[in-house]
Write an enzyme that holds these catalytic residues in place. Structure first.
Site, mmCIF file in Angstrom:
data_model
loop_
_atom_site.group_PDB
_atom_site.id
_atom_site.type_symbol
_atom_site.label_atom_id
_atom_site.label_comp_id
_atom_site.label_asym_id
_atom_site.label_seq_id
_atom_site.Cartn_x
_atom_site.Cartn_y
_atom_site.Cartn_z
ATOM 1 N N ASP A 145 21.011 0.213 1.282
ATOM 2 C CA ASP A 145 19.856 -0.324 2.109
ATOM 3 C C ASP A 145 18.978 0.800 1.489
ATOM 4 O OD1 ASP A 145 21.144 -1.996 3.359
ATOM 5 O OD2 ASP A 145 21.305 -1.144 5.001
ATOM 6 N N TYR B 8 21.291 -7.064 8.817
ATOM 7 C CA TYR B 8 20.672 -5.938 9.974
ATOM 8 C C TYR B 8 19.413 -5.070 10.127
ATOM 9 C CZ TYR B 8 25.525 -4.970 11.760
ATOM 10 O OH TYR B 8 27.074 -4.605 11.799
#
EC number: 1.4.3.21
Length: 756
Positions: free
Chosen positions: A380, A465
């Site tokens: 990420d 997320y």
């Protein structure tokens, strides 16, 4: 006549009295309108901080603009705004703070030397050259830059191939345009009949990495129903396409394969022909309802608001730019575009505890029987943990009275962007005593302290997320780092049969919640009573001993073991191997009792699982092998991961495992690297969202003989009273003052939101 005058005077007096009473009772100072609570405590005495240093402050709007102007002049007219740049263009991808060398920073902070030059790090994509590449340039000094130097080879050991570049917005847009305008029209009857596709009801979710070997740029794109207000991640339709977008000219992009219900096809044209002939097995997927199970709209009408936390005597901290100070702590926070939240020069009662505590990487690895999901390894930081932090909501993401801080960034476009409310700072009342004792043996007394902490927080919303990052500072000198995971789960289409349930649980009609792991890496550059530190492990063993007063009887007596871990290899604790129950960094100073002053490292994480070493992707993720490693600090080992790993995970530019080369740890400047991870098997209660409860991991830094006693004993909120004392008196018990002190109205700012 005289009596009438007297009566009139009395009536007028009564009216006047009632009028005055009404004014007094309804005025801000009247009893019916209590005063507003102060915003900052008059008793709070921030610990002295050496100047308002800007060493670690994120670049301001003016600095970012100055760097862009300078680079545009130096690099020539061929630059294109990154927001519109095609793969064949030159553009400035990002600009952020270049952290100063530690030696120069400490010389300024501790010895009053001039501050090191304030510099920026720019990533430039050169797609319009005969040999396209990615370059990293340091620009300075700020705020008036006059030089730039290419640090690509210095930082990465060689040039950065162009295929490692992050995906720009224009490339994402062009990828979907290619599917929508070139590929999907090849199967109009199949798409409309099977998915009710009308040209706007499908969207793509990408797998990464983009290929199977270094040099690839081919992305599996899974299609999901996309209805406004509905979480698209919960609505897979079972159709996936592999798009090769390696060519710099999008006209040369092609779909290499199509996957549908367990079978692979050459293209959508083949799928359409088989559908028309009746040979294709299909599962029709209706459009999700706007207020269905995946919607986050409340299923109930509004009710009572949750409890409100406020400080009746005002905040015990202040925020000045990026500097946070309280009566105990001071630190500077930063917000890296890619790595996210970090804090620097962390001091307790004026003494430095840590030079840097920062997030390094966040990875999730998925499994399922569809190509998009089985390939997915999301790193990420490449998407930007910092750039995707914005729009924190008062009263939900942070306490309502938290201090909200805006952040300026420059990434993915040529103009400075404002991230409103990207960071919040607040005091956290934990509803728990930090310490307490009720004594009833020999004499009667009570002593305790309510647990509270100073928190700095950001939330990274990366795709499906949301990661909530906290650094938490306690009145006993402890520092905690924690991350909570929430948001939507990633799903795959469930064809049917038991084999699909090897990869998760069914969470919808044809929806599989796919199994995945989360791992988070943190850098802890501790300076425990100075730069010279040692790693010490302590534990306990049971040893038999004859009872001295009765040697015929034996006791199993716990006894301490102590080992100085003098080499890096001795501190490389693999994931799953037992850690010493006490592991701390010790200094060459001692406390009043002759013990080395130290800080203990505790990891709060369940037993994790790492990708097997034989995987050709593992070296890029090699930090995940270890739950804890301590290394010598080196400027060239500043980060454990790289944003370039996402698109070339097979040839990493940073291999963390190479940091561990058995160098001495005796009396050196040390860095601890911590991995916290957990397994997530999605289940029905993850719909519509995964909750934070139970999805929290992190670490804790605790003083270990660093002080002569618990410093929280000096906290002004400490409570102590004995039998025979009136605990209801304010002079005896500060908690007894609350009914009077809290008789004020919290000074709440009006609610606003600018996150979209």
């Amino acid at each position: 006549m005289h009596l009438k005058i007297v009566l009139a005077f009395l009536a007028l007096s009564l009216i006047t009295i009632f009028a005055l009473a009404y004014v007094l009772l309804t005025s801000p100072g009247g009893s019916s309108q209590p005063p507003h609570c102060p915003s900052v405590s008059h008793r709070a005495q921030p610990w002295p901080h050496p100047g308002q240093s800007q060493l670690f402050a994120d670049l301001s709007r003016e600095e970012l603009t100055a760097v862009m102007r300078f680079l545009t002049q130096r690099l020539g007219p061929g630059l294109v705004d990154a927001a519109q740049a095609q793969p064949s263009d030159n553009c400035i991808f990002s600009v952020e703070l270049q952290l100063p060398p530690k030696a120069a920073a400490l010389a300024h902070l501790d010895r009053g030397s001039p501050p090191p030059a304030r510099e920026a790090l720019a990533i430039v994509l050169f797609g319009g050259q005969p040999q396209p590449n990615v370059s990293e340039l340091v620009v300075g000094p700020l705020p008036h830059p006059s030089y730039m130097r290419d640090v690509t080879v210095e930082r990465h050991g060689g040039p950065l191939p162009y295929h490692r570049r992050p995906v720009l917005r224009a490339e994402f847009t062009q990828m979907w345009r290619h599917l929508k305008e070139v590929e999907l029209p090849k199967a109009p009857i199949f798409l409309s009949s099977t998915f009710n596709y009308n040209g706007s009801t499908l969207a793509a979710v990408h797998a990464t990495p983009r290929g199977l070997r270094s040099g690839d740029r081919a992305t599996w794109m899974a299609l999901y129903h996309n209805i406004s207000g509905v979480g698209l991640f919960l609505h897979p339709v079972g159709l996936e396409l592999l798009l090769d977008h390696r060519a710099l000219d999008p006209a040369h992009w092609t779909v290499q394969q199509v996957f549908y219900l367990g079978h692979y096809y050459a293209d959508l044209g083949q799928l359409e022909r088989e559908f028309k002939s009746g040979r294709l097995e299909v599962v029709r997927v209706p459009l999700p309802p706007p207020n269905g199970a995946s919607s986050l709209r409340s299923r109930n009408s509004p009710g009572p608001l949750p409890p409100l936390q406020f400080s009746p005597q005002g905040s015990q901290y202040s925020v000045q730019g990026n500097l946070v100070v309280s009566s105990l702590w001071s630190f500077t926070f930063g917000h890296g575009v890619f790595s996210g939240l970090r804090i620097f020069d962390v001091r307790f009662q004026g003494e430095r505890i840590a030079y840097e505590v920062s997030v390094q990487e966040c990875v999730s690895i998925y499994g399922a029987d569809s190509p998009k999901t089985m390939l997915t390894r999301y790193l990420d930081s490449s998407f930007g943990l910092g750039r995707n932090s914005r729009g924190l909501v008062r009263g939900v993401d942070c306490p309502y009275q938290a201090t909200m801080v805006d952040i300026h960034i420059l990434v993915g476009k040529g103009a400075v962007q404002l991230l409103p409310g990207a960071v919040c700072v607040f005091e956290e009342a934990q509803g728990l005593p930090l310490r307490r004792h009720h004594n009833y043996l020999q004499n009667h007394f009570y002593g305790g302290l309510a647990s509270s902490a100073l928190v700095v927080r950001s939330v990274s919303s990366v795709g499906n997320y949301d990661y909530i990052w906290d650094f938490v500072l306690y009145p006993n000198g402890a520092l905690e780092g924690r991350v909570h995971a929430t948001g939507y789960i990633n799903t795959a289409f469930l064809k049917g049969g038991e084999e699909g349930l090897l990869f998760g649980n069914r969470v919808g009609e044809r929806v599989l919640g796919t199994v995945h792991t989360h791992a988070f890496h943190f850098k802890l550059d501790l300076d425990v009573a100075g730069l010279k530190n040692w790693v010490v492990a302590e534990d306990v063993v049971f040893k038999p001993v004859a009872a001295p007063w009765n040697p015929e009887h034996w006791l199993q007596r716990p006894q301490l073991t102590r080992q100085v871990l003098g080499k890096e290899d001795l501190t490389a604790f693999s994931l799953g191997s037992p850690l010493p129950r006490y592991l701390y960094l010790a200094s060459n100073q001692t406390n009043a009792w002759g013990h080395q002053r130290g800080y203990r490292i505790q990891i709060h994480s369940p037993l994790g699982i790492h990708i097997p070493l034989e995987s050709d992707m593992e070296r890029a993720l090699s930090w995940g092998r270890y739950q804890l490693v301590v290394t010598q600090r080196k400027e060239e080992e500043s980060q454990s991961s790289s944003i370039y790993h996402q698109n070339d995970i097979w040839t990493p530019t940073v291999t963390f495992a190479d940091f561990i080369n058995n160098e001495t740890l005796l009396g050196e400047d040390l860095v601890a690297w911590v991995t916290a991870s957990f397994l997530h098997i999605p289940h029905a209660e993850d719909i519509p969202n995964t909750v934070t409860l139970g999805n929290r991991v992190g670490f804790l830094l605790r003083p270990y003989n660093f002080f002569d006693e618990d410093p929280s004993i000096f906290s002004p909120g400490s409570v102590y009273f004995e039998k025979g004392q009136d605990a209801g008196l304010c002079s005896i018990n500060p908690v007894a003052c609350l009914p009077d002190l809290a008789a004020c109205v919290p000074d709440l700012p009006p609610f606003s939101y600018h996150g979209f």
